[in-house]
Design an enzyme around this catalytic site. Structure first.
Site, PDB file in Angstrom:
ATOM      1  N   ASP A  97       0.845  -1.188   0.000  1.00 40.06           N
ATOM      2  CA  ASP A  97       0.000   0.000   0.000  1.00 40.06           C
ATOM      3  C   ASP A  97       0.886   1.246   0.000  1.00 40.06           C
ATOM      4  OD1 ASP A  97      -1.647   2.124   0.537  1.00 40.06           O
ATOM      5  OD2 ASP A  97      -2.696   1.186   2.214  1.00 40.06           O
ATOM      6  N   LYS A 110      -3.529   9.434  -3.291  1.00 36.76           N
ATOM      7  CA  LYS A 110      -2.992  10.672  -2.718  1.00 36.76           C
ATOM      8  C   LYS A 110      -2.184  11.502  -3.725  1.00 36.76           C
ATOM      9  CE  LYS A 110      -3.364   9.617   2.165  1.00 36.76           C
ATOM     10  NZ  LYS A 110      -4.488  10.533   2.401  1.00 36.76           N
TER      11      LYS A 110
END
Length: 422
Positions: free
Chosen positions: A234, A263
């Site tokens: 991740d 992000k």
């Protein structure tokens, strides 16, 4: 009514107790590292607006590219259709990732990128007639707020209302020299049942910027590989330069089977999630049997505007100017960390790349709900700096365009704030 009053009347903000923390600051403009409110005050965005803004706010190059794309193609269904921005982004991203990453699956945020990864792993086994339903994850993990992502995140007050609805996960400590062999033994007991191991590499962000060494993660990954356990890395937070290298995987010898991104992917311009995987995983879904299809999708899958923003952000990221800025921030953080270590009310100073964190010593100990965080937050706002402490854990994750002088301004104010009586 002013903007704040109008907002209070209609909006429900994330991670906010609206009864007590309902005074949202209206922001009307962003430029570079600065955000401007409706009364003309400016704030240095020292946390990159929840860690997404890589190159600063309202970057003209990204805006120009998105505007051009907006006048060409704004959206098209990605089932049965494709387009140049999605193809080009996949090509460019895969060139930067480990060699075993061969395919890109688009979604719309970090949580959904994780959901896709988990479904890939579980169905990978299912498509081959294997029953592997357990997931391996780290304690204190945070992978998102959808149900699958919550399930593989550390159990806490955040997940407690949904506790009996979350699936089974084997939680282990992050590895170090003392415990890595014990962790292997724990994994060995369940290896035949584990569909995958999901982890935040090197930094557990929401848990309080907890950091651990690549050497022992490598060792754990190697053991998982030998045990036939798929690995999901991740990199929603750590990707795109945050750790000082393009990706946290660049610190590791072992490589994951699946990677998750969001992000900083679009430079903070638009929401987008990406899950990449190896050819081996992709091939497990190739079949004349239509029921072996990965049945997952989003209306805005591979949105052309978001893909274009990501391409522009990636182009900026790879420029020498940006890479040098990442080195500058890393060096200045490292130097300042030595000063922080000498502050009597500071402990556990840690840093990797552009991420700097430390704990403020309190009698109540380290906790996300430590009230000192709100006091720090307000104090820094009064000084024109946006910091969002995780309780008594303070951290900096600035946009890459920040100058040496702006960093010094933040550092000086941190030292002053640390001396205030609370």
């Amino acid at each position: 009514m002013n903007l704040q009053e109008r907002d209070k009347a209609v909006n429900w903000h994330p991670y906010t107790q609206m009864k007590t923390d309902n005074q949202a600051i209206p922001i009307v403009k962003g430029k570079g590292v600065y955000l401007f409110d409706d009364e003309g005050r400016r704030y240095i965005d020292a946390v990159s607006s929840w860690w997404v803004t890589l190159h600063g706010h309202a970057h003209p190059y990204i805006a120009e590219k998105v505007f051009e794309q907006l006048n060409t193609l704004e959206q098209v269904i990605f089932a049965g259709f494709t387009h140049e921005p999605a193809i080009q982004l996949s090509e460019k991203l895969l060139q930067l990732l480990p060699e075993n990453q061969n395919k890109v699956f688009y979604s719309d945020n970090g949580s959904t990128a994780v959901e896709v990864a988990l479904k890939m792993c579980i169905q990978y086994a299912y498509n081959q007639g294997e029953n592997k339903s357990k997931i391996l994850a780290f304690k204190n993990a945070y992978h998102g707020d959808t149900f699958g992502a919550m399930s593989v995140s550390g159990r806490s007050v955040w997940t407690k209302p949904f506790g009996n609805m979350l699936f089974e996960v084997i939680f282990i400590d992050t590895p170090n020299a003392e415990n890595v062999e014990s962790l292997k033994s724990q994994i060995k007991n369940f290896s035949d049942e584990i569909a995958c191991f999901i982890y935040e590499p090197l930094v557990q962000g929401a848990a309080g910027m907890l950091m651990y060494e690549p050497e022992y993660l490598d060792e754990l990954m190697k053991f998982c590989r030998e045990s036939g356990i798929l690995m999901v890395q991740d990199e929603v937070f750590t990707g795109f330069g945050r750790t000082g290298k393009l990706f946290a995987t660049d610190y590791l010898s072992e490589k994951p089977d699946i990677m998750c991104f969001s992000k900083g992917l679009t430079g903070g311009t638009m929401p987008m999630g990406i899950t990449t995987c190896s050819e081996e995983i992709f091939n497990a879904f190739l079949s004349e049997d239509k029921y072996k299809t990965l049945f997952h999708g989003h209306s805005f899958t591979a949105n052309p505007l978001a893909c274009t923003a990501a391409l522009a952000s990636l182009e900026l990221l790879l420029k020498d100017e940006t890479l040098n800025q990442i080195k500058l921030i890393t060096k200045k953080h490292l130097d300042f960390s030595q000063i922080l270590k000498n502050q009597e009310n500071v402990e556990n100073v840690r840093q990797i790349g552009t991420i700097l964190a430390w704990d403020f010593k309190t009698e109540k100990g380290t906790s996300y709900f430590n009230e000192i965080g709100k006091k720090f937050y307000k104090e820094f706002l009064s000084r024109g700096i946006i910091m969002r402490p995780l309780g008594n854990v303070m951290y900096l994750v600035p946009p890459y365009c920040i100058t040496s002088e702006e960093l010094d301004f933040i550092y000086e104010n941190i030292l002053e704030v640390l001396q205030v009586e609370y």
